[in-house]
Design a protein around this motif. Structure first.
Motif, PDB file in Angstrom:
ATOM      1  N   CYS A  33      -1.270   1.382 -10.030  1.00 23.96           N
ATOM      2  CA  CYS A  33      -0.913   2.631 -10.672  1.00 23.96           C
ATOM      3  C   CYS A  33      -1.422   2.585 -12.107  1.00 23.96           C
ATOM      4  CB  CYS A  33       0.605   2.838 -10.716  1.00 23.96           C
ATOM      5  SG  CYS A  33       1.426   2.923  -9.123  1.00 23.96           S
ATOM      6  N   THR A  50       2.815   8.981 -15.050  1.00 22.71           N
ATOM      7  CA  THR A  50       2.215   7.949 -14.208  1.00 22.71           C
ATOM      8  C   THR A  50       1.460   8.575 -13.040  1.00 22.71           C
ATOM      9  OG1 THR A  50       4.256   7.789 -12.946  1.00 22.71           O
ATOM     10  CG2 THR A  50       3.989   6.242 -14.766  1.00 22.71           C
ATOM     11  N   ASP A  52      -0.372   7.270  -9.118  1.00 22.00           N
ATOM     12  CA  ASP A  52      -0.634   6.170  -8.184  1.00 22.00           C
ATOM     13  C   ASP A  52      -1.934   6.382  -7.414  1.00 22.00           C
ATOM     14  OD1 ASP A  52       2.049   7.392  -6.062  1.00 22.00           O
ATOM     15  OD2 ASP A  52      -0.090   7.883  -5.992  1.00 22.00           O
ATOM     16  N   LYS A  53      -2.238   5.471  -6.516  1.00 21.19           N
ATOM     17  CA  LYS A  53      -3.543   5.487  -5.832  1.00 21.19           C
ATOM     18  C   LYS A  53      -3.712   6.695  -4.933  1.00 21.19           C
ATOM     19  CE  LYS A  53      -2.163   2.619  -1.888  1.00 21.19           C
ATOM     20  NZ  LYS A  53      -2.446   3.644  -0.884  1.00 21.19           N
ATOM     21  N   THR A  57       1.996  11.908  -8.941  1.00 23.39           N
ATOM     22  CA  THR A  57       2.296  11.736 -10.355  1.00 23.39           C
ATOM     23  C   THR A  57       3.798  11.672 -10.609  1.00 23.39           C
ATOM     24  OG1 THR A  57       2.228  14.124 -10.672  1.00 23.39           O
ATOM     25  CG2 THR A  57       0.185  12.913 -11.086  1.00 23.39           C
ATOM     26  N   CYS A 101       1.190  -1.668  -7.446  1.00 27.33           N
ATOM     27  CA  CYS A 101       2.120  -0.554  -7.614  1.00 27.33           C
ATOM     28  C   CYS A 101       1.708   0.537  -6.629  1.00 27.33           C
ATOM     29  CB  CYS A 101       2.050  -0.041  -9.048  1.00 27.33           C
ATOM     30  SG  CYS A 101       2.848   1.562  -9.300  1.00 27.33           S
ATOM     31  N   TYR A 102       2.659   1.001  -5.819  1.00 27.74           N
ATOM     32  CA  TYR A 102       2.355   2.001  -4.797  1.00 27.74           C
ATOM     33  C   TYR A 102       2.870   3.390  -5.132  1.00 27.74           C
ATOM     34  CZ  TYR A 102       0.976  -1.813  -1.707  1.00 27.74           C
ATOM     35  OH  TYR A 102       0.327  -2.884  -1.144  1.00 27.74           O
ATOM     36  N   SER A 103       3.778   3.476  -6.072  1.00 32.77           N
ATOM     37  CA  SER A 103       4.462   4.745  -6.313  1.00 32.77           C
ATOM     38  C   SER A 103       4.479   5.097  -7.791  1.00 32.77           C
ATOM     39  CB  SER A 103       5.895   4.660  -5.783  1.00 32.77           C
ATOM     40  OG  SER A 103       6.699   5.680  -6.321  1.00 32.77           O
ATOM     41  N   ALA A 104       3.968   6.297  -8.089  1.00 33.71           N
ATOM     42  CA  ALA A 104       4.020   6.776  -9.467  1.00 33.71           C
ATOM     43  C   ALA A 104       5.463   6.906  -9.937  1.00 33.71           C
ATOM     44  CB  ALA A 104       3.314   8.121  -9.574  1.00 33.71           C
ATOM     45  N   PHE A 107       6.796   3.546 -10.882  1.00 34.66           N
ATOM     46  CA  PHE A 107       6.160   3.048 -12.101  1.00 34.66           C
ATOM     47  C   PHE A 107       6.827   3.600 -13.359  1.00 34.66           C
ATOM     48  CE2 PHE A 107       3.418   0.777 -14.550  1.00 34.66           C
ATOM     49  CZ  PHE A 107       2.258   1.380 -15.010  1.00 34.66           C
TER      50      PHE A 107
END
Length: 126
Positions: A33, A50, A52-53, A57, A101-104, A107
């Motif tokens: 992220c 933030t 993520d991939k 957001t 990190c998988y989740s905004a 994060f």
């Protein structure tokens, strides 16, 4: 190793806008992220926005509706469009990258074992 270089900070009047940029280099991870954090004098660092991939957001409540985070994958650059800036937005803004990190949303609140941070760019609103 990963390098993050921020730019775009400055001084603006209340109600003004700025766009921050974060140029990332040497990023070889597939899951991470990125996000913007800020720290004002004598205050704790806080997450601002933030991403993520998957492109999802997350935003701090204080900036929702005013700030927008985005990423140009062709340029490896993260952006933060800041509108309707207020004096309480005054802070040093840092670009972060968190590996695995998988989740905004996560994060915004969690810490990660491997995190990179840029040198920061100052935003002053008066």
């Amino acid at each position: 190793h990963v390098q993050l270089v921020e730019s775009g900070g400055g001084s603006v009047q209340t109600g003004g806008s700025l766009r921050l940029s974060c140029q990332a280099s040497s990023v070889t991870y597939s899951v991470y992220c990125m996000g913007w954090f800020r720290q004002a004098p004598k205050k704790e660092r806080e997450a601002v926005a933030t991403l993520d991939k998957d492109g999802d957001t997350g935003y701090a409540d204080s900036v929702k509706g005013r700030f927008t985070v985005s990423k140009d994958n062709t340029k490896n650059t993260l952006y933060l469009q800041m509108n309707n800036l207020q004096p309480e937005d005054t802070a040093m803004y840092y670009c972060h990258l968190a590996v695995n990190c998988y989740s905004a949303f996560d994060f915004l609140r969690a810490t990660y074992d491997r995190t990179y941070r840029g040198q920061g760019t100052q935003v002053t609103v008066s």
